[in-house]
Scaffold this motif. Structure first.
Motif: not given
Length: 161
Positions: A58-63, A68-72
């Motif tokens: 529901i939330g992401v801290v620090g991303y 992101d050099p290579a997001p999946t």
């Protein structure tokens, strides 16, 4: 409440409504699989994505998706809002997480955020990545003349001419 598959054993799915785990030297009880997860730090996010649980974030801290050099593909599917810093206590409660998964010792022990005890009082489970359990090295960090951080217990090395 429905049971969820939590692993495989001998070809037979193992199901559980609750589980107790050792985390940072304390047994923690998790009455059910988390549904609304607030994630602190990239390693925790990577684990959540690897488990196929992006929809529960529901939330992401620090991303920062843009950095992101290579997001999946899993990261591309992530729909949770991101932030460079964790929410205040009030904002966290408004998000209604039932679980906080952190790879950062600091964010679960900071004066800026609710600690694990307070989150438990609010009915919010927590899990800290085992590698982060010890937190900051004893003696703290100090800045070296070269601009980097070094453990205060590590003797300073002389530079060769």
């Amino acid at each position: 409440m429905t049971n969820e598959v939590v692993g495989l054993g001998g070809g037979v799915p193992l199901r559980a409504d609750s589980v107790s785990l050792q985390n940072c030297g304390i047994t923690r009880d998790y009455p059910q699989p988390p549904q609304r997860v607030l994630v602190y730090a990239n390693p925790a996010l990577e684990n959540l994505l690897a488990l196929g649980l992006a929809a529960r974030a529901i939330g992401v801290v620090g991303y920062d998706r843009m950095r992101d050099p290579a997001p999946t593909a899993s990261a591309d599917a992530l729909r949770a809002p991101t932030s460079p810093a964790p929410p205040t206590a009030e904002a966290l409660l408004l998000m209604r997480p039932d679980f906080v998964y952190s790879a950062s010792y600091y964010w679960l022990h900071s004066p800026e955020t609710p600690d694990r005890t307070r989150l438990a009082e609010w009915g919010i489970g927590t899990y800290l990545s085992p590698g982060a359990c010890s937190g900051q090295p004893a003696g703290g960090w100090r800045w070296t003349s070269g601009g980097g951080a070094a453990n205060a217990r590590t003797p300073r090395r002389r530079r060769l001419p």
